[in-house]
Design a protein around this motif. Structure first.
Motif, PDB file in Angstrom:
ATOM      1  N   PRO A  70      22.987   8.681 -90.604  1.00 26.36           N
ATOM      2  CA  PRO A  70      21.963   8.514 -89.559  1.00 26.36           C
ATOM      3  C   PRO A  70      21.407   9.885 -89.126  1.00 26.36           C
ATOM      4  O   PRO A  70      22.158  10.863 -89.056  1.00 26.36           O
ATOM      5  N   TYR A  71      20.109   9.917 -88.866  1.00 30.17           N
ATOM      6  CA  TYR A  71      19.513  11.180 -88.417  1.00 30.17           C
ATOM      7  C   TYR A  71      18.316  10.892 -87.514  1.00 30.17           C
ATOM      8  O   TYR A  71      17.771   9.788 -87.493  1.00 30.17           O
ATOM      9  N   ARG A  72      17.951  11.903 -86.767  1.00 24.52           N
ATOM     10  CA  ARG A  72      16.758  11.828 -85.913  1.00 24.52           C
ATOM     11  C   ARG A  72      15.836  12.985 -86.269  1.00 24.52           C
ATOM     12  O   ARG A  72      16.287  14.082 -86.575  1.00 24.52           O
ATOM     13  N   ALA A  73      14.537  12.696 -86.218  1.00 23.64           N
ATOM     14  CA  ALA A  73      13.542  13.732 -86.476  1.00 23.64           C
ATOM     15  C   ALA A  73      12.204  13.296 -85.894  1.00 23.64           C
ATOM     16  O   ALA A  73      11.976  12.108 -85.633  1.00 23.64           O
ATOM     17  N   LYS A  74      11.326  14.268 -85.671  1.00 17.84           N
ATOM     18  CA  LYS A  74      10.010  13.961 -85.114  1.00 17.84           C
ATOM     19  C   LYS A  74       9.088  13.397 -86.192  1.00 17.84           C
ATOM     20  O   LYS A  74       9.095  13.860 -87.327  1.00 17.84           O
ATOM     21  N   ASN A  75       8.310  12.385 -85.787  1.00 15.58           N
ATOM     22  CA  ASN A  75       7.328  11.819 -86.716  1.00 15.58           C
ATOM     23  C   ASN A  75       5.982  12.527 -86.557  1.00 15.58           C
ATOM     24  O   ASN A  75       5.892  13.572 -85.883  1.00 15.58           O
ATOM     25  N   SER A  76       4.965  11.956 -87.146  1.00 12.98           N
ATOM     26  CA  SER A  76       3.637  12.587 -87.105  1.00 12.98           C
ATOM     27  C   SER A  76       3.067  12.679 -85.695  1.00 12.98           C
ATOM     28  O   SER A  76       2.187  13.520 -85.417  1.00 12.98           O
ATOM     29  N   PHE A  77       3.560  11.832 -84.785  1.00 13.63           N
ATOM     30  CA  PHE A  77       3.053  11.820 -83.409  1.00 13.63           C
ATOM     31  C   PHE A  77       3.895  12.708 -82.486  1.00 13.63           C
ATOM     32  O   PHE A  77       3.673  12.746 -81.281  1.00 13.63           O
ATOM     33  N   GLY A  78       4.929  13.356 -83.064  1.00 16.94           N
ATOM     34  CA  GLY A  78       5.754  14.254 -82.258  1.00 16.94           C
ATOM     35  C   GLY A  78       6.877  13.556 -81.527  1.00 16.94           C
ATOM     36  O   GLY A  78       7.554  14.165 -80.683  1.00 16.94           O
ATOM     37  N   SER A  79       7.094  12.282 -81.820  1.00 16.48           N
ATOM     38  CA  SER A  79       8.169  11.534 -81.163  1.00 16.48           C
ATOM     39  C   SER A  79       9.390  11.475 -82.074  1.00 16.48           C
ATOM     40  O   SER A  79       9.270  11.365 -83.305  1.00 16.48           O
ATOM     41  N   TYR A  80      10.557  11.504 -81.454  1.00 16.26           N
ATOM     42  CA  TYR A  80      11.798  11.389 -82.227  1.00 16.26           C
ATOM     43  C   TYR A  80      12.025   9.929 -82.647  1.00 16.26           C
ATOM     44  O   TYR A  80      11.868   9.019 -81.835  1.00 16.26           O
TER      45      TYR A  80
END
Length: 259
Positions: free
Chosen positions: A225-235
């Motif tokens: 599992p991981y978290r990262a920002k998408n194209s809209f800047g949201s995690y």
């Protein structure tokens, strides 16, 4: 008459160690007087020593030479017979190496029920390989380079190799099976893979404690599992699945597939 006296002398000589030991334990049985135990033991020692030499000399002079010569001859013949006995080399090799292999192999299998078995798994593999491909094989080759005249040894050796092949194949895929180590390398490999594909690699956060592990025919399947920002800047929360194999030479887990 001389032979009888000589035999009696020999018997007396043979009894001296027994008398001496009894005298040390129970000196009163040999010298029943009121002197101290230490003095009794010293007297017993002196008497036994004197009797030993006196009766040995007397017996040696009274016994006829032909008895002594016969004894020597019998001893020489017995030694000669022992020298002609054939040693079963084939069986000896099996008795030498098979029990050692069985012991190591059974201890390797027992690691599955040991919570800390991963700590010894690599060591047992190294010991078994040294035995099979080193000591046992070299011993057979030194005796029979063609491997045709040691049927029992060759049969047991092949049986041992066949048993171990399954465990070695398992080791190649799964390594020492230390889950904390597998999670560590899963996290490391996930970071490498994801940083090449994410919009914002610097925002990547991999939670190594929540990585789920399972065995497949190709190796360890690791759901990371991981978290990262998408194209809209949201995690956003996502998962990456990796397949890891164990690199024996480097003692690390390497990624062979990711999806």
């Amino acid at each position: 008459m001389k032979e009888i006296i000589g035999i009696i002398c020999v018997i007396i000589v043979m009894l001296q160690p027994v008398i001496f030991i009894v005298g040390l334990i129970k000196p009163a049985l040999i010298i029943p007087n009121k002197c101290s135990v230490k003095n009794r033991r010293m007297k017993i020692f002196g008497i036994c020593l004197l009797c030993f030499f006196v009766f040995a000399v007397v017996g040696g002079n009274l016994l006829p030479d032909d008895i002594e010569d016969k004894a020597k001859k019998d001893t020489i013949e017995n030694v000669a017979e022992c020298d002609t006995i054939e040693i079963p080399v084939d069986s000896a090799l099996v008795l030498c190496y098979k029990p050692e292999f069985d012991s190591l192999y059974n201890r390797l299998l027992a690691l599955d029920s040991d919570a800390y078995g991963y700590m010894n798994r690599k060591s047992y593999h190294e010991q078994i390989q040294n035995l099979l491909y080193g000591k046992w094989w070299n011993a057979m080759s030194a005796i029979d380079s063609t491997h045709n005249i040691l049927p029992l040894s060759n049969t047991e050796y092949k049986r041992a190799c066949k048993l171990y092949d399954k465990q070695f194949a398992r080791f190649v895929l799964y390594g020492d099976e230390d889950e904390s180590s597998i999670q560590f390398w899963a996290k490391e490999n996930a970071n490498k893979v994801l940083r090449k594909t994410l919009k914002d690699p610097k925002s990547l956060i991999v939670d190594g404690d929540d990585i789920r592990l399972s065995k497949t025919k190709k190796g360890w399947r690791c759901i990371v599992p991981y978290r990262a920002k998408n194209s809209f800047g949201s995690y956003v929360m996502e998962t990456l699945t990796l397949v890891l194999n164990y690199n024996i030479d480097k003692s690390i887990y390497e990624c062979i597939d990711a999806y």
